[in-house]
Design a protein around this motif. Structure first.
Motif, PDB file in Angstrom:
ATOM      1  N   SER A  84      20.459 -25.066  -3.215  1.00 15.55           N
ATOM      2  CA  SER A  84      20.078 -24.351  -4.430  1.00 15.55           C
ATOM      3  C   SER A  84      18.935 -25.055  -5.140  1.00 15.55           C
ATOM      4  O   SER A  84      18.676 -26.246  -4.916  1.00 15.55           O
ATOM      5  CB  SER A  84      21.268 -24.217  -5.392  1.00 15.55           C
TER       6      SER A  84
ATOM      7  N   GLN B 104      19.717 -20.348 -11.445  1.00 17.86           N
ATOM      8  CA  GLN B 104      19.869 -20.977 -10.130  1.00 17.86           C
ATOM      9  C   GLN B 104      19.612 -19.951  -9.031  1.00 17.86           C
ATOM     10  O   GLN B 104      20.044 -18.796  -9.135  1.00 17.86           O
ATOM     11  CB  GLN B 104      21.273 -21.548  -9.961  1.00 17.86           C
TER      12      GLN B 104
ATOM     13  N   THR C 101      16.835 -24.757  -9.235  1.00 20.56           N
ATOM     14  CA  THR C 101      16.968 -24.200 -10.586  1.00 20.56           C
ATOM     15  C   THR C 101      15.606 -24.178 -11.285  1.00 20.56           C
ATOM     16  O   THR C 101      14.678 -24.893 -10.900  1.00 20.56           O
ATOM     17  CB  THR C 101      17.951 -25.023 -11.440  1.00 20.56           C
TER      18      THR C 101
END
Length: 563
Positions: A249, A237, A251
């Motif tokens: 965020s 992340q 990922t």
């Protein structure tokens, strides 16, 4: 209109907290800053400056992505000659004027009519001017100002790739670098922490870790074994706002594969292999296979085989089949069931390539016992000699024994043997053979003078298995007997002249005669010559032996001949 009149701009900034508050207060109180002093302070704490002529203002700011019900007030233009009677008209031109930014030509208020995105465009350059409403005559020269779009944290971090693939050798040390993943954030990196990223690992512990600032993934456990687990799925992340709460965020998935190293020795799955080979097998024939298992792959799993001990080292050999990684046991020399019925070999399997870093895991080899049983084969009879030579006298009567051939069945059954003569080698049928004991006899008298040597072949076959037969050559020498009288080579005639008293004829050769005998030298020459009885007493002639095997001569005695 007075020359010292100038147009001033009141700035309302919606991108900063203090500006936002000032904007709110201004809208509530319709405050206009006063420009009559060189340095005057508004009620909201803004310090606006002006010069004697021209525009003097700070930059305007507008917050991006504003979604309120009303257009956003960016700022207000005001001229100190504006008495509020509506005779002055404010004009706006430049980037986005009339489409994104509109101005109230009476009040000078500038509004943004559309939602702005800093990531699409960070600032706009505009021109402001105050003109006479009736004549459009400029009251002040145009002046340029900038509207900056104030960034908010509206973009999550994005990785360069949705998925990553990486390799790392098994049993790597803790902290070994695997791969670096990188994310980017479209927000303004110069304003706040909207674009300050921090990396963390969501899946993949405790095997791997990631450096928070660089995104470098490293091994976190020692002695990870590919043979136990080869592939790992890691989720990384990237979070903005320095990783604090409220940050956005993104990922990415990283598939990490452990590559192989030679950390495992080959191992036979059993301690003994049982094989068998027929005594009829020929050299080079495969006897059986052994295989040592090595969980390593590629060149790390290559195995080679060798025979290191055993009583069959001279009779057997082993080669390596690199496609199947098996050891192939082959016959090197013929084996005989009746001589030896079993052999034992000690076979070694060893890695071809050894990594010095893992030498302590060795030895990288293993041994196994291979027991080979020799199987009895139905072999043809075997003669006791590779060939035979016999003798028989010529003129011997039919049924005379010439000699014997002897064969036996090498198999354990020791079957009875039957003998026959190959008639292609005895077309004249000189001989016969006893089928049970192999004695060869004559079928007719032989004449040495016609044939001194006779070569025949004899077959030996098992009585109940006629297809199993052997063949041996037999040479028969015909011995000579003195059965032929000498014969003169030709008729002879001799001539003499009448004797002259001055030249006597006594002991002078008249003719030389020779003879021949078909028998062997032992029974033929040397010959003895003599006169026949009817003239042996003739005083005029004699025969003299010349000491040769075949010649004699007639001589004349010293007597008178009758004429």
């Amino acid at each position: 209109m007075k020359e010292n009149y100038c147009l001033q701009a009141a700035l309302v900034c919606l991108g900063m907290l203090c500006h936002s508050q000032a904007f709110t207060t201004e809208r509530r109180s319709h405050l206009r800053p006063s420009f009559h002093g060189h340095h005057e302070k508004g009620k909201e704490g803004q310090v606006l400056q002006r010069s004697k002529r021209g525009w003097v203002w700070n930059q305007f700011f507008v917050i991006e992505e504003y979604t309120g019900p009303d257009p956003v007030l960016v700022g207000r233009l005001h001229s100190d000659i504006d008495s509020g009677d509506g005779n002055i008209k404010y004009i706006l031109s430049g980037e986005g004027a009339g489409t994104i930014f509109v101005i109230d030509d009476k009040s000078g208020n500038i509004h943004a009519t559309k939602t702005l995105d800093r990531e699409e465009r960070a600032q706009y350059t505009l021109m402001a001017q105050a003109v006479d409403r009736d004549t459009n005559r400029p009251l002040e020269p145009p002046s340029e100002f900038i509207v900056k779009v104030q960034d908010i944290n509206d973009n999550p971090p994005e990785f360069l790739h949705e998925t990553y693939h990486a390799n790392v050798p098994e049993r790597s040390n803790v902290g070994t670098s695997v791969i670096q993943v990188t994310a980017s954030d479209a927000d303004d990196p110069t304003y706040g922490n909207s674009a300050k990223l921090v990396y963390s690992i969501l899946e993949g512990q405790p095997y791997f870790s990631v450096e928070a600032q660089t995104g470098i993934i490293r091994t976190a456990l020692p002695n990870m074994d590919r043979e136990a687990k080869e592939e790992y799925h890691v989720v990384i992340q990237a979070k903005d706002m320095g990783g604090h709460m409220g940050g956005l965020s993104g990922t990415t998935k990283v598939t990490i594969t452990l590559t192989d190293v030679n950390d495992n020795p080959p191992k036979f799955p059993q301690s003994v292999y049982q094989m068998s080979v027929s005594e009829a097998a020929v050299p080079g024939e495969e006897v059986g296979r052994v295989k040592a298992k090595d969980p390593d792959i590629g060149e790390n799993g290559l195995v080679t085989y060798n025979i290191v001990d055993g009583d069959g080292m001279e009779l057997f050999e082993i080669t390596t089949d690199y496609e199947t990684q098996e050891g192939v046991v082959k016959l090197k020399k013929p084996v005989d069931f009746e001589t030896k019925r079993a052999y034992s070999l000690k076979v070694e399997a060893a890695n071809v390539h050894i990594d010095p870093k893992f030498i302590s895991n060795g030895p990288f080899k293993d041994t196994v016992t291979v027991k080979i049983a020799v199987e009895d084969a139905d072999e043809p009879p075997m003669f006791l000699a590779p060939s035979y030579i016999h003798e028989v006298q010529e003129n011997a009567p039919a049924g005379t024994v010439v000699g014997r051939v002897h064969a036996k069945d090498p198999d354990a059954a020791n079957s009875a043997i039957r003998y026959t003569i190959d008639r292609h080698t005895d077309l004249d049928r000189f001989f016969t053979i006893n089928p049970e004991d192999g004695f060869i006899k004559t079928m007719k008298p032989l004449d040495r003078e016609e044939t001194a040597w006779i070569n025949i072949s004899v077959f030996a076959a098992e009585i109940h298995k006629g297809h199993q037969e052997a063949k041996v050559p037999v040479a028969i020498r015909v011995l000579d007997v003195n059965d032929n009288a000498p014969k003169f080579a030709a008729p002879y005639e001799g001539f003499i002249c009448e004797s002259d008293q001055t030249k006597p004829l006594s002991n002078q050769p008249i003719v030389t005669i020779s003879a021949d005998d078909k028998d062997d030298t032992a029974n033929g020459p040397r010959f003895i010559f003599s006169l026949p009885p009817e003239i042996i007493h003739n005083p005029n002639f004699t025969v003299r032996d010349n000491r040769g095997s075949y010649q004699g001569s007639y001589a004349f005695r010293e007597v008178e001949m009758e004429t």
